[in-house]
Write an enzyme that holds these catalytic residues in place. Sequence first.
Site, PDB file in Angstrom:
ATOM      1  N   HIS A  89       4.492   2.287  13.398  1.00  0.00           N
ATOM      2  CA  HIS A  89       3.620   3.374  13.321  1.00  0.00           C
ATOM      3  C   HIS A  89       4.140   4.440  14.426  1.00  0.00           C
ATOM      4  CE1 HIS A  89      -0.513   1.592  11.839  1.00  0.00           C
ATOM      5  NE2 HIS A  89       0.554   1.387  10.960  1.00  0.00           N
TER       6      HIS A  89
ATOM      7  N   GLU B  64      -5.150   1.192   2.852  1.00  0.00           N
ATOM      8  CA  GLU B  64      -4.975  -0.034   3.842  1.00  0.00           C
ATOM      9  C   GLU B  64      -4.904   0.441   5.254  1.00  0.00           C
ATOM     10  OE1 GLU B  64      -2.423  -2.789   6.232  1.00  0.00           O
ATOM     11  OE2 GLU B  64      -2.094  -0.586   5.853  1.00  0.00           O
ATOM     12  N   GLU B  65      -4.396   1.820   5.238  1.00  0.00           N
ATOM     13  CA  GLU B  65      -4.292   2.415   6.931  1.00  0.00           C
ATOM     14  C   GLU B  65      -5.762   2.421   7.525  1.00  0.00           C
ATOM     15  OE1 GLU B  65      -1.728   1.837   8.653  1.00  0.00           O
ATOM     16  OE2 GLU B  65       0.080   2.347   7.407  1.00  0.00           O
TER      17      GLU B  65
ATOM     18  N   HIS C  30       0.724  -1.246   0.037  1.00  0.00           N
ATOM     19  CA  HIS C  30      -0.048   0.040  -0.106  1.00  0.00           C
ATOM     20  C   HIS C  30       0.831   1.325   0.162  1.00  0.00           C
ATOM     21  CE1 HIS C  30       0.355   0.909   4.428  1.00  0.00           C
ATOM     22  NE2 HIS C  30       0.411  -0.369   4.593  1.00  0.00           N
TER      23      HIS C  30
ATOM     24  N   ASP D 279       6.307   1.918   6.670  1.00  0.00           N
ATOM     25  CA  ASP D 279       4.868   1.456   6.656  1.00  0.00           C
ATOM     26  C   ASP D 279       4.003   2.352   5.619  1.00  0.00           C
ATOM     27  OD1 ASP D 279       2.445   0.060   6.724  1.00  0.00           O
ATOM     28  OD2 ASP D 279       2.285   0.586   8.959  1.00  0.00           O
TER      29      ASP D 279
ATOM     30  N   ASP E 261       4.430  -6.100   3.593  1.00  0.00           N
ATOM     31  CA  ASP E 261       4.120  -5.038   4.700  1.00  0.00           C
ATOM     32  C   ASP E 261       5.281  -5.455   5.702  1.00  0.00           C
ATOM     33  OD1 ASP E 261       2.846  -3.027   6.012  1.00  0.00           O
ATOM     34  OD2 ASP E 261       0.997  -3.549   5.286  1.00  0.00           O
TER      35      ASP E 261
END
Length: 408
Positions: free
Chosen positions: A324, A223-224, A72, A189, A244
């Site tokens: 994250h 995606e998030e 993504h 990410d 990922d």
Amino acid sequence: MPRLAIDSEYLATRLSQLLDIPSPTGYTDTIVRECCDELRRLGVKFEVTRRGGIRAFIPGKTDKPARAIVSHLDTLGAQVKLVKDNGRLELVSIGNWSARFAEGARVTIFSEKGAFRGTILPLKASGHTFNDEVDTAPVGWRHVELRIDAMTRSAAEVRRLGIDVGDIVAIDPSPEFLDNGFIVSRHLDNKAGAAVMFAVMDAILSQKAEMTVDTFFVFTIAEEVGNGAASILTPEVASMITIDNGTTAPGQNSDEFGVTICMADETGPFDYHLTKKLVALCRENDIRFQKDIFRYYRSDSASAVTAGADIRTALITFGIDASHGYERIHLHALRSLAELTTTYVTSPVAIRRDATEMSQSLRGFPRQPMVEADEQRSEPEVAAAEPTPDPEPKSAGKSHRKKKQGAK
């Protein structure tokens, strides 16, 4: 097919270029255009959905059962929740991440009248004013605010700039590429995963590797927030591997080196046969790997399956520290992922029955071992990944062929 050589310099350069483009979920048009430009340069055909998902395509010797490799392009970010009377902005997060990591971040606000710079600060930001209260203040999105780098001392002054509720806020990545191979940045990410996919395509085309079956390289844009690959796959796709991040943290088996193969996440186990094949390919091609399970994690694979796609899915990851947050990875893991992906897309199809979406027969349906370990034959894992067809009565076979001919 042995693993292909990966151009690590191209991979790192591609990652750096992707990190330079802000792309929080909901604001991905620019990075979609950049990726399409690179696909044109590589000579890869592609299609773009209405909202910007990219489905690139490299043909194989046969069209079914097609494969998909997915990552993504969207990242975490924030959105203006409220224009405050003091001329600052209350925020809500885009994606699931802690305001603890937002404090002190430099950002860009995208308004109707253009972009503005700013900083996310705790409500009590000055030790000279609040003394020890700066250390005891609560953590959370209600306890931070965005200070705009403009003359904004009231809500009216903010609105005159064109900034309003709903505006997207992109968080600066602040990347560092170290000589020892470590890469430190926000938004690794999953821009690192996207860079791996480009490195794989570059290796396939530059080394003229032959694809076993048609293979799609899919870039998703939401995606998030849980949407991901929900609506971008074609019916021909029978197996999908998501690239990922894997979390390196206490209690986890992920690593910043080699490939981390995820055996399960919060949505349950990944496909037994596809995951086993990836492990076998790592062993056969001397690619460092480890396995892990993620309790609080979902990916493009989950969004595809929950949307109704009847596909085999697997998740291969690069170990990432402080996911994250302000993240760290190593180039070794990215190169290992790219090598594994090249071996997979050039490998034989293990379950040929997957070319058909539905069948009235179990012929070719795979088996999972049910006997005790010491009773099993010792065979190479790649061979074991090839299912043993079940015998089928002749009458059933004739009936199936007649129905198939009639339908045609």
